[in-house]
Design an enzyme around this catalytic site. Structure first.
Site, PDB file in Angstrom:
ATOM      1  N   GLY A   6     -20.301  -2.360  -7.574  1.00  0.00           N
ATOM      2  CA  GLY A   6     -21.607  -2.966  -7.292  1.00  0.00           C
ATOM      3  C   GLY A   6     -22.624  -1.914  -6.898  1.00  0.00           C
ATOM      4  O   GLY A   6     -22.328  -0.715  -6.856  1.00  0.00           O
ATOM      5  N   ILE A  30     -24.341  -1.270  -3.913  1.00  0.00           N
ATOM      6  CA  ILE A  30     -24.050  -0.487  -2.703  1.00  0.00           C
ATOM      7  C   ILE A  30     -22.640   0.111  -2.795  1.00  0.00           C
ATOM      8  O   ILE A  30     -22.415   1.278  -2.470  1.00  0.00           O
ATOM      9  CB  ILE A  30     -24.185  -1.355  -1.424  1.00  0.00           C
ATOM     10  CG1 ILE A  30     -25.630  -1.855  -1.276  1.00  0.00           C
ATOM     11  CG2 ILE A  30     -23.775  -0.551  -0.173  1.00  0.00           C
ATOM     12  CD1 ILE A  30     -25.834  -2.851  -0.128  1.00  0.00           C
ATOM     13  N   ASP A  41     -12.951  -4.734  -8.485  1.00  0.00           N
ATOM     14  CA  ASP A  41     -14.253  -5.332  -8.807  1.00  0.00           C
ATOM     15  C   ASP A  41     -14.076  -6.185 -10.063  1.00  0.00           C
ATOM     16  O   ASP A  41     -13.442  -5.739 -11.019  1.00  0.00           O
ATOM     17  CB  ASP A  41     -15.302  -4.234  -9.047  1.00  0.00           C
ATOM     18  CG  ASP A  41     -16.721  -4.751  -8.911  1.00  0.00           C
ATOM     19  OD1 ASP A  41     -17.487  -4.226  -8.096  1.00  0.00           O
ATOM     20  OD2 ASP A  41     -17.070  -5.728  -9.634  1.00  0.00           O
ATOM     21  N   GLY A  57     -21.369  -6.400 -10.581  1.00  0.00           N
ATOM     22  CA  GLY A  57     -21.308  -4.935 -10.652  1.00  0.00           C
ATOM     23  C   GLY A  57     -21.239  -4.493 -12.111  1.00  0.00           C
ATOM     24  O   GLY A  57     -21.121  -5.311 -13.022  1.00  0.00           O
ATOM     25  N   LEU A 117     -16.726  -5.032   0.356  1.00  0.00           N
ATOM     26  CA  LEU A 117     -18.109  -5.276  -0.060  1.00  0.00           C
ATOM     27  C   LEU A 117     -18.212  -6.326  -1.163  1.00  0.00           C
ATOM     28  O   LEU A 117     -19.313  -6.739  -1.516  1.00  0.00           O
ATOM     29  CB  LEU A 117     -18.777  -3.970  -0.545  1.00  0.00           C
ATOM     30  CG  LEU A 117     -19.356  -3.068   0.548  1.00  0.00           C
ATOM     31  CD1 LEU A 117     -18.266  -2.335   1.300  1.00  0.00           C
ATOM     32  CD2 LEU A 117     -20.331  -2.058  -0.040  1.00  0.00           C
ATOM     33  N   ALA A 130     -18.522  -5.902   5.107  1.00  0.00           N
ATOM     34  CA  ALA A 130     -19.961  -5.900   4.824  1.00  0.00           C
ATOM     35  C   ALA A 130     -20.486  -7.325   4.920  1.00  0.00           C
ATOM     36  O   ALA A 130     -19.983  -8.232   4.266  1.00  0.00           O
ATOM     37  CB  ALA A 130     -20.221  -5.328   3.440  1.00  0.00           C
ATOM     38  N   TYR A 132     -24.808 -19.250   1.624  1.00  0.00           N
ATOM     39  CA  TYR A 132     -24.468 -17.816   1.641  1.00  0.00           C
ATOM     40  C   TYR A 132     -24.336 -17.339   3.083  1.00  0.00           C
ATOM     41  O   TYR A 132     -23.349 -16.701   3.460  1.00  0.00           O
ATOM     42  CB  TYR A 132     -25.559 -17.054   0.894  1.00  0.00           C
ATOM     43  CG  TYR A 132     -25.403 -15.560   0.878  1.00  0.00           C
ATOM     44  CD1 TYR A 132     -24.176 -14.968   0.596  1.00  0.00           C
ATOM     45  CD2 TYR A 132     -26.499 -14.733   1.117  1.00  0.00           C
ATOM     46  CE1 TYR A 132     -24.040 -13.595   0.562  1.00  0.00           C
ATOM     47  CE2 TYR A 132     -26.373 -13.362   1.089  1.00  0.00           C
ATOM     48  CZ  TYR A 132     -25.147 -12.794   0.813  1.00  0.00           C
ATOM     49  OH  TYR A 132     -25.020 -11.437   0.790  1.00  0.00           O
ATOM     50  N   LYS A 181     -20.791 -16.092   4.854  1.00  0.00           N
ATOM     51  CA  LYS A 181     -20.646 -14.757   5.441  1.00  0.00           C
ATOM     52  C   LYS A 181     -20.399 -14.854   6.950  1.00  0.00           C
ATOM     53  O   LYS A 181     -19.680 -14.040   7.531  1.00  0.00           O
ATOM     54  CB  LYS A 181     -21.878 -13.892   5.149  1.00  0.00           C
ATOM     55  CG  LYS A 181     -22.063 -13.523   3.697  1.00  0.00           C
ATOM     56  CD  LYS A 181     -20.872 -12.825   3.062  1.00  0.00           C
ATOM     57  CE  LYS A 181     -20.757 -11.375   3.421  1.00  0.00           C
ATOM     58  NZ  LYS A 181     -19.685 -10.689   2.623  1.00  0.00           N
TER      59      LYS A 181
END
Ligand code: UDP
Length: 301
Positions: free
Chosen positions: A10, A12, A31, A36, A74, A115, A147, A151
């Site tokens: 991705g 970051i 991934d 990404g 992440l 993250a 979202y 998280k």
């Protein structure tokens, strides 16, 4: 060290992978390339072990975690636009997928860097946003807040596992920008405006453009991530990772037109036209940067 980076292809994640490889670590990446891109890893491709897999695949997650010394998690469904377009997929990855990673780290006693996001704070009016502040969210019928909720569940889960021995630090990213940001503009207004300016299209400012964000260069985002992951003082703690220089979205549009020398105009668009009825935005978002400075010695440039 043997380092696992989920979401390493991705925007970051790939910068983090490049830094870790540069530091001499052996890096494994999981991934699924949903948001990404394999090309993001071209600089480090030969040096890493790449698994084209979803974190929903618990067997793969387990195997990779077991072989690592430290895990950077992440991988996530990110970006308001993505969440609104496919809320189910994003929620499953951000809850079940994250649980797979967190649970494996606990079982195999691996250091974890989780993250998270400034979206956690929701639409609070309290500024700057401090890590222990209340979260202010709207109804579950407003898709966007799923979202933040997912998280937050990850953060709760990680912190709960830390009470039984998991060594975990959590970072909340504030509007990161830089090379490799998704050119489709899904995750970021910066990418969207840049694309529009370079194509000579109008820059689409939602609402009146008075809403603001603190845009943080990706090298700072990565540096803050490493500082939190590599500091034992950071264990069991949450950190805002961003700078506290606030820019309105209208100013951002003007800056990007200036920097690109574009002939583009600015077009104001009602939120409903982009996201449908009932969309809620965060009017201002500014991090309290003191804890990161004091505990892990990080300050964005
Ligand atoms: N935004 C905008 N035009 C766009 C996309 C986004 O004016 O084409 C605004 C959006 O309403 C928000 C800000 O830019 O207020 C930042 O949006 P982004 O999607 O980058 O991230 P967010 O901070 O909302 O998670």
């Amino acid at each position: 060290m043997r380092v696992l980076v989920t979401g390493g292809a991705g925007y970051i994640g790939s910068h983090l992978v490049d830094r870790l490889v540069g530091m001499g670590h052996f890096v494994t990446v999981i991934d699924d390339l949903s948001t990404g891109f394999a090309v993001n890893l071209s600089q480090s491709r030969r040096a890493i072990d790449f698994h084209h897999e979803s974190i929903l695949n618990s067997n793969v997650v387990e195997r990779c975690v077991e072989r690592s010394d430290i895990v950077f998690h992440l991988a996530a469904g990110v970006g308001v636009q993505n969440i609104i377009q496919d809320p189910l997929r994003a929620l499953l990855v951000n809850t079940r997928g994250a649980e797979n990673v967190i649970e494996s780290c606990s079982r195999f006693q691996k250091r974890l860097l989780l993250a998270s996001t400034s979206e956690i704070y929701g639409k609070t009016n309290k500024l700057p946003m401090s890590e222990d502040d209340d979260r202010v969210l709207g109804s579950t019928t407003v898709i966007r807040w799923g979202y933040s909720t997912a998280k937050a569940l990850d953060e709760h889960l990680a912190l709960a596992y830390s009470t039984v021995g998991l060594k975990v630090s959590i970072v909340r990213y504030f509007n990161s920008y830089g090379p490799r940001i998704d050119p489709r503009g899904y995750g970021s207004v910066v990418a969207r405006f840049l694309g529009q300016a370079l194509r000579g299209e109008p820059l689409t400012v939602l609402g009146d453009g008075s809403q603001s964000r603190c845009f943080t260069y990706v090298d700072d985002t990565v540096e803050g991530t490493l500082c939190a992951a590599l500091s034992s003082a950071a264990e069991g703690m949450v950190f805002n990772i961003g700078n506290d220089a606030e820019t309105t979205i209208l100013d951002l549009a003007q800056i990007i037109i200036g920097l690109t020398g574009s002939q583009s105009a600015i077009r104001f668009i009602p939120y409903e036209e982009r996201f449908g009825r009932g969309f809620e935005d965060t009017q201002r978002r500014v991090p309290d940067v003191r804890r990161a400075a004091e505990v892990i010695g990080f300050r964005a440039g």
